[in-house]
Design a protein around this motif. Sequence first.
Motif, PDB file in Angstrom:
ATOM      1  N   ILE A 382       0.850  -1.190   0.000  1.00 54.61           N
ATOM      2  CA  ILE A 382       0.000   0.000   0.000  1.00 54.61           C
ATOM      3  C   ILE A 382       0.888   1.243   0.000  1.00 54.61           C
ATOM      4  O   ILE A 382       1.922   1.267   0.672  1.00 54.61           O
ATOM      5  N   CYS A 412      -2.002  -1.500  -3.679  1.00 53.92           N
ATOM      6  CA  CYS A 412      -2.883  -0.332  -3.583  1.00 53.92           C
ATOM      7  C   CYS A 412      -1.988   0.883  -3.706  1.00 53.92           C
ATOM      8  O   CYS A 412      -1.636   1.499  -2.690  1.00 53.92           O
ATOM      9  N   MET A 414      -2.272   4.268  -4.271  1.00 55.03           N
ATOM     10  CA  MET A 414      -3.488   5.068  -4.263  1.00 55.03           C
ATOM     11  C   MET A 414      -3.279   6.379  -4.993  1.00 55.03           C
ATOM     12  O   MET A 414      -2.241   7.014  -4.836  1.00 55.03           O
ATOM     13  N   ASN A 433      -3.899  -3.733  -9.311  1.00 58.00           N
ATOM     14  CA  ASN A 433      -3.797  -2.585  -8.416  1.00 58.00           C
ATOM     15  C   ASN A 433      -5.196  -2.052  -8.110  1.00 58.00           C
ATOM     16  O   ASN A 433      -6.073  -2.043  -8.971  1.00 58.00           O
ATOM     17  N   TYR A 434      -5.407  -1.639  -6.872  1.00 56.08           N
ATOM     18  CA  TYR A 434      -6.708  -1.113  -6.467  1.00 56.08           C
ATOM     19  C   TYR A 434      -6.507   0.189  -5.731  1.00 56.08           C
ATOM     20  O   TYR A 434      -5.514   0.355  -5.025  1.00 56.08           O
ATOM     21  N   PRO A 437      -8.023  -0.361  -0.305  1.00 57.96           N
ATOM     22  CA  PRO A 437      -7.426  -1.543   0.329  1.00 57.96           C
ATOM     23  C   PRO A 437      -8.422  -2.692   0.513  1.00 57.96           C
ATOM     24  O   PRO A 437      -8.061  -3.852   0.405  1.00 57.96           O
ATOM     25  N   ALA A 440      -8.568  -4.843  -2.500  1.00 60.21           N
ATOM     26  CA  ALA A 440      -7.369  -5.679  -2.620  1.00 60.21           C
ATOM     27  C   ALA A 440      -7.503  -6.915  -1.731  1.00 60.21           C
ATOM     28  O   ALA A 440      -7.214  -8.037  -2.147  1.00 60.21           O
TER      29      ALA A 440
END
Length: 706
Positions: A382, A412, A414, A433-434, A437, A440
């Motif tokens: 992340i 992630c 972001m 990828n997200y 969270p 994910a």
Amino acid sequence: MKTDHQLGDLFYPERVAVIGATNRKESIGRALFENIFNDFEGEVVPINPNYDKVLGVKSYPDIDSVPEKIDLAIIVVPPRLVNNTLRQVGEEGIKNVVVITAGFGESGSKGVSRETELRKIADEYNLNLVGPNSLGLLSTSVKLNATFGPEKPLEGSVSFMSQSGALITAVLDWARDRGIGFHNIVSLGNKAVLDETDFLSAWENESGTSVIIAYLEGIEDGSEFISTARSTTKRKPVVMVKSGRTEAAARAVSSHTGTLAGSEQAYQAALKQAGVLRANNVETLFDFAEVLRKQPLPQNNEVGIVTNAGGPGIMATDALEGAGLSLASFSDETLMKLDSSLPNESSIYNPVDVLGDAGLDRYRKVILALIDDPQVGAIITISYPSAVLSYDELAKELVEVQKNREKPMVSCLMGGSRVKFAVDILQSGDIPNYFDPERAVKSLGALNRYRDIKEREYYPPETFSVNKTRALEILSQVETRKNNRLGVEAMDLLETYGISIPKGEIVEDPERATEVASNIEGKIVMKIVSPDILHKSDIGGVKVNVARDKIREEYEDLIVRARNYQPDATILGVQIQEMTDIDTGVETILGMNRDPQFGPVLMFGLGGIFVEVLEDVSFRIAPISESEVREMINDLKSSPLLRGARGKKPVNIDSLVETMQRFSQLVSDIPAVLELDINPLVVTPEEAKAIDLRLTVDEERLGYES
Ligand SMILES: Nc1ncnc2c1ncn2[C@@H]1O[C@H](COP(=O)(O)OP(=O)(O)O)[C@@H](O)[C@H]1O
Ligand SMILES: [Mg+2]
């Protein structure tokens, strides 16, 4: 569905005929022909008596006049011409057909009879027929876009079936941006012939498909679907969005199970048993498809999280449990590595906080440590945008680290436009990828569940030796009743299937009551027996621990209570029953309700009067195997009560398991049983015993075998 499961070359034709192809702009016949014409590797032939040529290609007046062999016929003629056209197609020996035309089962009684006729023709010529009312199909390996939608998908290994054609066009465009490619896509339409089960079994054995996804509003044949999907899901993952409600059974339900076991519960149970992963929405459907296609399966449920910010790390941690995952505890070696490579203020424990000023180097060291730790099953990286960290560099690093390693990773990173290029890098390295969270974590949860599905062994249900003839005899007493319900007067039914019941008898006078009671060693319970009284204890119709000198008196009292409740109630007598030691046991409920799609839905839960309030119940479709029974029990939040809580002795779970298997066999063997509740089924440290029974019977099916 078709019975032979052979779709042959439906998705791989060499020559396609479009019957109803036209030059007319903005018509489906043209859009479809044009889509095929533009890209198809094979040949496409227009059929239309009104044109010599369609888009410059020689047109034939009918399918009969085409000199070459056609492998796939697409029908886009007006509804009233479809069935005649279909017959011609059948006569030509063409096996694969897509009917695009709408105006069938979805549109009134005329349409319904048109569809019945269509099905008959398809049967007669043994056609692989998609539709009617279908958007068509796509097959990227031969560059066939036999739809009238505007979108072209990327080539890939996801195969997609959808009951909504609109959804197909909508997602194709969107999926392309996410780098998701397709192998086969089919719009199921009305599923007059081919349905979801046919495509499951076709794609199961098809090397171009690695993940199967489905959007369904209903399942045609529940038990066929379960048995096919059980095998498909051992070989490749199946993810499904199931929307819409199925019509509830038309009859009124009169059991606890009937009240609680709706069609949603049936679907949930069926998909679980089949090993199908369920997604709640289309975005999740594609999240799961993507991660399942790209990432290896985790060795265990434990996740390592690395983050440069506290908040998103906590969000990921919070989501773990709901996804069936947990926070990994690191090995000593890993902790030592982290301790020596991170600043003092960072957290070396999971989730690892590399702090906001972390550059690539810190991330690299942590990820390398986690990927080598066997206690970590999967990794989530992340990051929020920071001035000292390049997303692109981090993305390259993640891709590099994962190469040749069999450990799933998702990220992630972001952000919005800042993350765009990094996402491309991740995509090329197969790392999803997200932004969020939680997404994910859910994706990793799906991977983890799929590992369990792949590893689980399925053994068919055990068959016990039972006395079915006697069971049917007992059920036939319903023929003399004014309604189709039976109660404790049918207790012996359970015994014919080897389910244990207390000693007892129904008597019709107080003398006989005393006599029967004198043959019972334990304490005495007395109950009113009347088809008009559903809940006996509600009217004071159950008397427990009756003193032996009060039996006559209590008999009279039970009759009076029944009369007061309903003066013209049919009274079959009073049941004298041995009392079970409920204090040492647990009162459970075991029930069945028949679902129109899936057949017998079993319900198990903690019983007694609170079952509808607590709703701590679990469902499965019968027949179920021993391991499925055990899973069903463990699904209950309250299952620890069975293993002994608050100083109580654990109950005999093996006896409960066998009782549930026998119950499953009973309701599978005898379709005449519409609903069946054992409430309570008391499970003591000694055994499981059925104390009370209620069922409804379909008289018309009494003569039939399952
Ligand atoms: N033989 C028995 N031994 C012990 N408890 C009993 C017995 N029969 C009934 N009971 C108790 O009485 C409750 C109600 O009895 P039941 O036969 O289930 O009637 P109903 O559900 O129609 O009210 C049961 O849930 C159980 O707690
Ligand atoms: Mg009861």
